[in-house]
Design a protein around this motif. Sequence first.
Motif, PDB file in Angstrom:
ATOM      1  N   LEU A   1       6.471  12.545  28.922  1.00 53.72           N
ATOM      2  CA  LEU A   1       7.700  12.759  29.392  1.00 53.72           C
ATOM      3  C   LEU A   1       7.789  12.033  30.775  1.00 53.72           C
ATOM      4  CD1 LEU A   1      10.340  14.781  29.340  1.00 53.72           C
ATOM      5  CD2 LEU A   1       9.088  16.245  31.069  1.00 53.72           C
TER       6      LEU A   1
ATOM      7  N   ALA B   1       8.269   8.391  29.635  1.00 55.36           N
ATOM      8  CA  ALA B   1       9.269   7.964  28.737  1.00 55.36           C
ATOM      9  C   ALA B   1      10.369   7.889  30.062  1.00 55.36           C
ATOM     10  CB  ALA B   1       9.650   8.949  27.784  1.00 55.36           C
ATOM     11  N   LEU B   2      10.389   9.001  30.495  1.00 57.35           N
ATOM     12  CA  LEU B   2      11.509   9.038  31.520  1.00 57.35           C
ATOM     13  C   LEU B   2      11.642   7.763  32.742  1.00 57.35           C
ATOM     14  CD1 LEU B   2      13.244  11.351  30.870  1.00 57.35           C
ATOM     15  CD2 LEU B   2      12.648  12.499  33.131  1.00 57.35           C
TER      16      LEU B   2
ATOM     17  N   ARG C   1      10.235   4.785  32.670  1.00 57.49           N
ATOM     18  CA  ARG C   1      10.424   3.703  31.737  1.00 57.49           C
ATOM     19  C   ARG C   1      11.733   3.397  31.368  1.00 57.49           C
ATOM     20  NH1 ARG C   1       9.134  -0.235  31.289  1.00 57.49           N
ATOM     21  NH2 ARG C   1       7.622  -0.784  29.806  1.00 57.49           N
ATOM     22  N   SER C   2      12.448   4.354  31.084  1.00 56.82           N
ATOM     23  CA  SER C   2      13.736   4.344  30.383  1.00 56.82           C
ATOM     24  C   SER C   2      14.888   4.428  31.235  1.00 56.82           C
ATOM     25  CB  SER C   2      14.092   5.144  29.055  1.00 56.82           C
ATOM     26  OG  SER C   2      14.115   6.620  29.778  1.00 56.82           O
TER      27      SER C   2
ATOM     28  N   ARG D   1      15.183   4.204  38.661  1.00 56.60           N
ATOM     29  CA  ARG D   1      15.426   5.011  39.838  1.00 56.60           C
ATOM     30  C   ARG D   1      15.702   6.451  39.290  1.00 56.60           C
ATOM     31  NH1 ARG D   1      14.774   2.466  44.426  1.00 56.60           N
ATOM     32  NH2 ARG D   1      15.859   4.412  45.633  1.00 56.60           N
TER      33      ARG D   1
ATOM     34  N   LEU E   1      15.128  10.981  40.524  1.00 52.67           N
ATOM     35  CA  LEU E   1      16.293  12.084  40.824  1.00 52.67           C
ATOM     36  C   LEU E   1      16.025  13.053  39.898  1.00 52.67           C
ATOM     37  CD1 LEU E   1      19.607  10.045  41.384  1.00 52.67           C
ATOM     38  CD2 LEU E   1      18.128  11.392  42.951  1.00 52.67           C
TER      39      LEU E   1
ATOM     40  N   ARG F   1      13.045  14.909  40.903  1.00 51.25           N
ATOM     41  CA  ARG F   1      13.341  16.058  42.289  1.00 51.25           C
ATOM     42  C   ARG F   1      14.179  17.169  41.561  1.00 51.25           C
ATOM     43  NH1 ARG F   1      14.405  12.340  47.149  1.00 51.25           N
ATOM     44  NH2 ARG F   1      14.731  14.276  48.163  1.00 51.25           N
TER      45      ARG F   1
ATOM     46  N   VAL G   1      12.662  21.353  41.937  1.00 51.20           N
ATOM     47  CA  VAL G   1      13.208  22.178  42.621  1.00 51.20           C
ATOM     48  C   VAL G   1      13.289  23.510  41.735  1.00 51.20           C
ATOM     49  CG1 VAL G   1      14.552  20.837  44.495  1.00 51.20           C
ATOM     50  CG2 VAL G   1      15.510  21.496  42.380  1.00 51.20           C
ATOM     51  N   MET G   2      13.242  23.302  40.556  1.00 55.11           N
ATOM     52  CA  MET G   2      13.602  24.239  39.569  1.00 55.11           C
ATOM     53  C   MET G   2      12.860  25.562  40.062  1.00 55.11           C
ATOM     54  SD  MET G   2      13.575  22.655  35.863  1.00 55.11           S
ATOM     55  CE  MET G   2      12.058  23.360  35.543  1.00 55.11           C
ATOM     56  N   PRO G   3      11.386  25.657  39.989  1.00 54.35           N
ATOM     57  CA  PRO G   3      10.709  26.887  40.186  1.00 54.35           C
ATOM     58  C   PRO G   3      11.038  27.457  41.554  1.00 54.35           C
ATOM     59  CG  PRO G   3       9.201  24.717  40.250  1.00 54.35           C
ATOM     60  CD  PRO G   3      10.444  24.420  40.290  1.00 54.35           C
ATOM     61  N   ILE G   4      11.948  26.863  42.501  1.00 54.33           N
ATOM     62  CA  ILE G   4      12.047  27.547  43.828  1.00 54.33           C
ATOM     63  C   ILE G   4      13.700  27.855  43.464  1.00 54.33           C
ATOM     64  CG2 ILE G   4      12.420  27.438  45.964  1.00 54.33           C
ATOM     65  CD1 ILE G   4      10.281  25.201  46.128  1.00 54.33           C
ATOM     66  N   ALA G   5      14.393  27.138  42.920  1.00 55.99           N
ATOM     67  CA  ALA G   5      15.827  27.492  42.667  1.00 55.99           C
ATOM     68  C   ALA G   5      15.873  28.739  41.922  1.00 55.99           C
ATOM     69  CB  ALA G   5      16.497  26.283  42.173  1.00 55.99           C
TER      70      ALA G   5
ATOM     71  N   LEU H   1       4.624  22.878  35.150  1.00 63.13           N
ATOM     72  CA  LEU H   1       4.829  21.288  34.642  1.00 63.13           C
ATOM     73  C   LEU H   1       5.680  20.611  35.802  1.00 63.13           C
ATOM     74  CD1 LEU H   1       6.500  20.725  31.372  1.00 63.13           C
ATOM     75  CD2 LEU H   1       7.571  19.682  33.290  1.00 63.13           C
TER      76      LEU H   1
ATOM     77  N   TYR I   1       5.184  20.301  38.998  1.00 62.90           N
ATOM     78  CA  TYR I   1       4.280  19.464  40.014  1.00 62.90           C
ATOM     79  C   TYR I   1       3.432  18.557  39.434  1.00 62.90           C
ATOM     80  CZ  TYR I   1       5.261  24.108  42.703  1.00 62.90           C
ATOM     81  OH  TYR I   1       5.691  24.948  43.246  1.00 62.90           O
TER      82      TYR I   1
ATOM     83  N   PHE J   1      11.387   6.534  23.489  1.00 63.68           N
ATOM     84  CA  PHE J   1      11.296   7.153  24.629  1.00 63.68           C
ATOM     85  C   PHE J   1      11.800   8.677  24.271  1.00 63.68           C
ATOM     86  CE2 PHE J   1      11.696   3.025  27.142  1.00 63.68           C
ATOM     87  CZ  PHE J   1      10.274   3.172  27.302  1.00 63.68           C
TER      88      PHE J   1
ATOM     89  N   CYS K   1      19.368  31.104  46.086  1.00 65.70           N
ATOM     90  CA  CYS K   1      18.230  30.001  46.389  1.00 65.70           C
ATOM     91  C   CYS K   1      18.600  28.573  45.575  1.00 65.70           C
ATOM     92  CB  CYS K   1      17.224  30.681  44.936  1.00 65.70           C
ATOM     93  SG  CYS K   1      16.275  32.007  45.826  1.00 65.70           S
TER      94      CYS K   1
ATOM     95  N   MET L   1      18.406  25.232  47.984  1.00 68.44           N
ATOM     96  CA  MET L   1      17.835  24.111  47.377  1.00 68.44           C
ATOM     97  C   MET L   1      18.774  22.778  47.357  1.00 68.44           C
ATOM     98  SD  MET L   1      14.853  24.706  47.353  1.00 68.44           S
ATOM     99  CE  MET L   1      14.017  23.376  46.827  1.00 68.44           C
TER     100      MET L   1
END
Lengths: 258, 282, 355
Positions: A74, A77-78, A80-81, A84, A88, A91, A95-99, A136, A138, B12, B260, B264
């Motif tokens: 994952l 692939a992300l 390389r395709s 930049r 994002l 990031r 934040v998913m597990p905290i949000a 995942l 982390y 990909f 939350c 965030m």
Amino acid sequence: MVIGIYLLYIFLPIILLIVGSFGESWTNTLLPTGFSLRWYLDVWHDPSFRRAFLMSLYVALGTSAIVTALTVPLAYALTRSMGRTATLVARLVAVMPIAAPPVVLGFGYIIIFSTDTFPWLGTTALIVAAHVVTTLPYMFQTLVADIRHLHLDRLELAAESLGASFGQRFFHIVLPSLRHSILAGLVVVSAISIGEFQVTNLIAGFLNRTYPVVLLQAFYGATGFACATTVILLFLAAIGAGAGALTARAAARAKESV
Amino acid sequence: MSASQNRKLPLFLLLAAPGFITLAMFFVLPLGSVLGSLVQDGGQALLRLWQDPLFLRGLQGSVMLAITAGALSVIVGLPVAFKLARMKESARLLVMFCISLPLTFSGLIVAYGFILCFGRSGFITLLLAEVGVSPEWVAGLVYSPVGLALAYCYYLIPRVVLLLLPVVSNFDTRLLTAATSLGASRFAALRDVLLPEMMPTLKVAFFLVAAVAFGAYGTALALVGSQVNILPLLLYSRISDTGSDFPQAAAISLVLLGVCSLMMSVAEMSALRHEHRKHAEN
Amino acid sequence: MSIDIEQCNFQYPGTGVGVFDVSINAAQGELIAVIGASGSGKTTMLKLVAGFEQPDSGCIRVNGQDVTHVPARERNMGVVFQSYALFPLMSCLDNVAYPLKIRGVSQAERHKRALAMLDRVGLGAFARRFPGSMSGGQQQRVALARALVFNPVVLLLDEPLSALDAGLRVEMRSQICELQREHGITALHVTHDQEEALSMATKIALMHQGRIVQLASPQELYDNPNSRLVAAFVGQANLWEGTVTSQSRVDVGFATLACEIGAYKEGAAVTVLVRPEHVQPLQEPASASPGLCPNTFRGPLASDTFLGALRRFELAAEGTSARILGETTARTPVGCIHIDPHHVRLLPPGDIPLA
């Protein structure tokens, strides 16, 4: 000075836990009285703790394997395709597990996985799945940062010009380059998985409760027993942290030599 | 995106698919079903929530907890990061190891450690009793949202330190010297030069840590059972109750999720803006 | 083997950037330098040849065979990258042996050949070292060895010297040329350094905004640039916009110069080029009045820079706002200069030659 006080704040609870676990009895005194190993023996002979301990190892192992198998392709692939943009996405995933607070996620599991379509609530597989999605991010973040930092795209282009196929590039260049960050990610993943309580507590069945879930019951019993059970978890976490520090150092050394 | 990457896009996609499907199935779907059960009764539960005193007290407690934990972690984390940045390499690695130890701790370890320190017959509580501080008062404080914040800080401060450390170590102390040479007092130099440099990261750290504190229940449950009024514990007890009111629980979930996520996104936006400015400067 | 790039077009999706109508023919053993400012499309062109990108139209032939749709890894081309792109986890020997490993050469044989190649670039003693512990110049030579060890059909060099310091760059130029001649391999060398191109190439293609402005031998490019753009990019130049006024005169605004007008007609707008080395200082003013002697200017020096073997100066021509750039080996004061009419070149007006 500041560091000293802070370290005291960190270590005081740990020291008290360890001291308490070897104390004969500890009620309304500053420190426990007597020395005893009976609390550890009690834990050893307690079938529900033994089962929970093995269950935690089993879940952590499964989580680690699945997270690696899912996240390496994952992240690769992300990055390389998307270049930049992948940073994002990383990031966002991070934040998913905290949000989404664990208790909410657990509640969602109770709703959707008790339906007839997905009747998986209480299965060990579902616990592993929950641990996979919470850990995942982390691994993902570690890998994306490393792939960009190592300029894998350039190395791959070079390998391509030298005649290497996609498979050859992946196994000769990509995987060896990422071995340190995979290892570092795995340390974090297994540490979180072993300590995870908040989601597991809501979705585990009686027979596949993990160690932290069973641990909570111990808190209502004898102080020594609670200390001993907690110290065991502490010990596992410390092993994880130690392994993490070692991999970080190995990775730093490898980077210096590059 | 270049043409050759376009050509490899199917590959990909194939590589990314298992990860995405897993996240969709075991993250997006459960959260969606929570929202779904809220929609089922047309949002009535959400309205009822505001007349529920338990909810209002829980919300109040959680907000208190989040703000206290966030502020406390940042206030402690900043000087620790500063001292760390000025330490020798080898000493710093050792201290860093100790500091990041709690990061991998289960909230339960922290909880029981705190019971041993600050519980009704805890180590610190008894020490304080020697000098005349009432154990009842200490225990009352520790089992309140503010006390919980103290326990949460145990694993929140390391996060703050790890976030701040790169910024602090990269800070060019010659700027402070320059400011004082231009006539600024030590305090004015810190306020005018250092603080603006640190502010975005401090903001990120605060919101991140506050969001964790707002949404967590493990440590609180282990420390005080469901006695204390915070939202995650309220939700937990609503879920565990048999014959529970799912739309009501879903409404609480929505509030938790919303607050939350909001915190965030504030943190992320601030971080992104800061990086953007940094890039523009370079 | 020869390379033929025929009317290749390529555009990065969603942008106006790419290469347009590019054609280059390189005979066996030639070294073609592609120069241009950054963003001129020179690296894109190399990517097309290497197969990292596919042209939207046009074709690429190696030895007459169309390879346009052959994937990069089957093209058998040696590429040296700007960043070297050495594999950090492999030793130098393993790096150089890697293309042979891919081609199924046995371990003993590939190590032998890789070692021979490393010896050839003077790094035999470094075989066991890892790229991270080597200097830029050494890494560059390992990259070169890796690109040549499998006897590729062509050698593609993507600004290989740009990361090296000046002294090393000059040394590496001759080593690359030597290896290229020795292997008799056709090479395409992308660079932004015009001096590098002039010294190494048999032919130079100058690119601008994705198009080739001029493709010619280094001497031809310098002496007879086809436009102001080429003249300004290659070497130092005095460039003035002017108008042909008679069979042997061109008006450049601040003066009328004697020159050979060639095919230009009277009244034609032109760009006038005078290379600084053709601006000759005169010891004694030829006459009291410069107007009497065409192409002679008098005035104070606006700048005077000592460059070692050469001295570069700018003469502010008396009674005009013009500055004339000149170069000389003389160390005596300069107060008057002369431009031989034979060395006044007339180019088409405007930046780019009209297609």
